[in-house]
Enzyme design. Structure first.
Site, PDB file in Angstrom:
ATOM      1  N   HIS A  78       0.767  -1.027  -0.101  1.00  0.00           N
ATOM      2  CA  HIS A  78      -0.110   0.116  -0.258  1.00  0.00           C
ATOM      3  C   HIS A  78       0.845   1.391  -0.105  1.00  0.00           C
ATOM      4  O   HIS A  78       1.886   1.290   0.264  1.00  0.00           O
ATOM      5  CB  HIS A  78      -1.019  -0.018   1.125  1.00  0.00           C
ATOM      6  CG  HIS A  78      -0.510   0.000   2.358  1.00  0.00           C
ATOM      7  ND1 HIS A  78      -0.158   1.242   3.172  1.00  0.00           N
ATOM      8  CD2 HIS A  78      -0.222  -0.985   3.296  1.00  0.00           C
ATOM      9  CE1 HIS A  78       0.226   0.814   4.388  1.00  0.00           C
ATOM     10  NE2 HIS A  78       0.320  -0.546   4.567  1.00  0.00           N
ATOM     11  N   ASP A  80      -0.172   4.367   0.982  1.00  0.00           N
ATOM     12  CA  ASP A  80      -0.730   5.427   2.082  1.00  0.00           C
ATOM     13  C   ASP A  80       0.159   5.069   3.449  1.00  0.00           C
ATOM     14  O   ASP A  80       0.704   4.068   3.468  1.00  0.00           O
ATOM     15  CB  ASP A  80      -2.071   5.638   2.255  1.00  0.00           C
ATOM     16  CG  ASP A  80      -2.661   3.973   2.865  1.00  0.00           C
ATOM     17  OD1 ASP A  80      -2.229   3.138   2.470  1.00  0.00           O
ATOM     18  OD2 ASP A  80      -3.537   4.135   3.844  1.00  0.00           O
ATOM     19  N   ASP A 139       6.363   1.345   6.617  1.00  0.00           N
ATOM     20  CA  ASP A 139       5.011   0.748   6.534  1.00  0.00           C
ATOM     21  C   ASP A 139       4.209   1.627   5.446  1.00  0.00           C
ATOM     22  O   ASP A 139       3.584   2.565   5.761  1.00  0.00           O
ATOM     23  CB  ASP A 139       4.272   0.639   7.666  1.00  0.00           C
ATOM     24  CG  ASP A 139       2.804   0.144   7.571  1.00  0.00           C
ATOM     25  OD1 ASP A 139       2.298  -0.327   6.730  1.00  0.00           O
ATOM     26  OD2 ASP A 139       1.849   0.205   8.749  1.00  0.00           O
ATOM     27  N   GLU A 173      -4.869   1.684   2.697  1.00  0.00           N
ATOM     28  CA  GLU A 173      -4.964   0.547   3.457  1.00  0.00           C
ATOM     29  C   GLU A 173      -5.157   0.811   4.980  1.00  0.00           C
ATOM     30  O   GLU A 173      -5.760   0.302   5.618  1.00  0.00           O
ATOM     31  CB  GLU A 173      -3.770  -0.174   3.209  1.00  0.00           C
ATOM     32  CG  GLU A 173      -3.639  -1.693   3.830  1.00  0.00           C
ATOM     33  CD  GLU A 173      -3.130  -1.584   5.286  1.00  0.00           C
ATOM     34  OE1 GLU A 173      -3.450  -2.676   5.655  1.00  0.00           O
ATOM     35  OE2 GLU A 173      -2.847  -0.718   5.703  1.00  0.00           O
ATOM     36  N   GLU A 174      -4.420   1.920   5.389  1.00  0.00           N
ATOM     37  CA  GLU A 174      -4.265   2.222   6.709  1.00  0.00           C
ATOM     38  C   GLU A 174      -5.843   2.731   7.167  1.00  0.00           C
ATOM     39  O   GLU A 174      -5.990   2.705   8.539  1.00  0.00           O
ATOM     40  CB  GLU A 174      -3.416   3.495   6.946  1.00  0.00           C
ATOM     41  CG  GLU A 174      -1.848   3.248   6.576  1.00  0.00           C
ATOM     42  CD  GLU A 174      -1.432   2.043   7.726  1.00  0.00           C
ATOM     43  OE1 GLU A 174      -2.123   1.501   8.612  1.00  0.00           O
ATOM     44  OE2 GLU A 174      -0.164   1.335   7.346  1.00  0.00           O
ATOM     45  N   ASP A 196       3.644  -6.793   3.707  1.00  0.00           N
ATOM     46  CA  ASP A 196       3.153  -5.525   4.683  1.00  0.00           C
ATOM     47  C   ASP A 196       3.344  -5.875   6.115  1.00  0.00           C
ATOM     48  O   ASP A 196       2.763  -5.518   6.867  1.00  0.00           O
ATOM     49  CB  ASP A 196       1.952  -5.324   4.426  1.00  0.00           C
ATOM     50  CG  ASP A 196       1.310  -3.727   5.123  1.00  0.00           C
ATOM     51  OD1 ASP A 196       2.205  -2.993   5.371  1.00  0.00           O
ATOM     52  OD2 ASP A 196       0.142  -3.546   5.248  1.00  0.00           O
TER      53      ASP A 196
END
Ligand SMILES: [Zn+2]
Length: 405
Positions: A78, A80, A139, A173-174, A196
């Protein structure tokens, strides 16, 4: 591998923080800046079927280089970063040959092995940390850098045979929306891995079953000077309800495979008190029993205080991907073998939360999670070692290689 570091450092320059307060897709348009930058990189690499759609999903394919039929597989990361901490103007510190001592993060914070013993695994490595004012963004930008470095490696080594390798980079995603607009059919893989996870070796294919219970207690507000036998204080009934919930089944009293009830939020007044409970369990039947338990508690309170005093709404949020991944044991075995071929000991751990991989698994793309090498995500103490990122690259290459037999 210097390209791996360069890639990572260039991606973290982009502020890609997502925001749960916005309903747009993507939630923040700045995520497109990184997506466009990555699209250009995919084009330079010479990948096929590169698409960046209006929802900010970037996909591409490295075509098979063998005549043998090989199952198409995918890698997902991801773009973001978490809402919890700023991702603007990230200025990473690079510490070569880490000596095991405290690391100053700017002028106020310290990254110390006394507090974060995981630093001991990084002795002698090249550490990448924050300057204390932002998160790092390993991340999940480490995942993106690792996937693209592995792709580049495969392209430079045509002697390594592989099938179609699909790559997908998602927004949001977050904030739990990364799978929302993911077009599994267009992606083209039969199964995939999100890159991830945390420390080297992490391999995850189990997450909580998640539901929420919204309970409203309806009281009766009367002037306290004249309320004998009239006032019904919703807050006191809510307090009594909370008191009857199991005290050893909360997030603060459980770990590993234990589930819990979690009082997440309350909004209280005499006439109406609202409770938001999270219900979590790895086991599907146990999860159903937890839901029934809440229903029975509410019913008992309504018998005591009168029908309709408490109202309840239970909603399912996400499910344990294990049921979708486990029937395809070869997906797990492949990742395990790829790690072992890279001298990495697989650490199989349940995720005490959710993951986009779970949502993708239920959308028809079984999708376990593999390590990036990073630690302390979502805050200023986030760090990652370059050597651990290299291990992730190796594992991705090995997955591609072993999938082709
Ligand atoms: Zn992540």
């Amino acid at each position: 591998m210097s390209k791996l570091l360069d890639r990572f450092l260039s991606y973290v320059q982009f502020d890609t923080q997502s925001n749960p307060g916005f309903d747009t897709v993507p939630s923040t348009s700045k995520q497109f800046e990184l997506a466009k930058f990555l699209r250009a990189e995919l084009e330079t690499l010479g990948l096929s079927d590169i698409t960046l759609d209006d929802n900010c999903y970037l996909m591409a394919r490295l075509p098979s280089n063998t005549d043998q039929p090989v199952t198409p597989i995918g890698f997902v990361a991801h773009m973001d970063t978490a809402f919890d901490y700023s991702g603007e103007n990230v200025k990473p510190q690079i510490i070569k040959n880490y000596d095991g001592k405290d690391i100053a993060l700017g002028t106020t914070l310290t990254l110390s092995p006394a507090e974060f013993p995981e630093l001991d695994t990084c002795l002698g490595k090249t550490l990448i940390t924050t300057d204390g004012t932002t998160l790092l963004g390993a991340d999940n930008k480490a995942g993106i850098a690792e996937i693209l470095t592995a792709i580049e490696y495969l392209m430079a080594h045509p002697e390594i045979k592989h099938g179609d390798i699909c790559i997908g980079f998602t927004p949001d995603e977050e904030i739990g929306r990364g799978a929302n607009h993911f077009d599994v059919e267009q992606f083209g893989a039969e199964f995939a891995y999100t890159i991830d996870g945390g420390p080297v070796g992490e391999l995850q294919f189990e997450n909580f079953n998640a539901a929420q219970a919204q309970i409203t207690v309806h009281g009766k507000s009367v002037h306290p000077g004249h309320s004998k036998n009239k006032m019904v204080n919703a807050m006191l009934i809510a307090a009594e309800f909370i008191e009857t919930m199991p005290k050893d089944e909360t997030p603060a009293t459980t770990d590993d495979y234990q589930g819990f009830f979690h009082l997440n939020n309350m909004d209280s007044s005499i006439s109406e008190t609202f409770m938001h409970w999270l219900i979590r369990d790895f086991d599907k039947d146990h999860q159903e029993r937890r839901k029934t338990f809440i229903e029975n508690r509410v019913e008992a309170f309504n018998e005591k205080y009168g029908a309709g005093t408490l109202t309840l709404e239970i909603k399912d949020n996400y499910r344990n991907m294990r049921e979708r991944v486990e029937p395809r044991q070869e997906i797990i075995t492949l990742a395990q073998k790829a790690m072992e071929a890279s001298d990495v000991k697989p650490l199989i751990k349940p995720i005490r939360g959710g993951t986009d991989g779970a949502r993708l698994s239920f959308k028809g793309l079984p999708c376990p999670n593999v390590f990036t090498g990073g630690y302390n995500f979502h805050g200023p103490y986030e760090f990652i070692a370059l050597e651990d990122m290299e291990k992730a690259v190796e594992v991705i290459v090995n997955i591609a290689r072993l999938a082709a037999g």
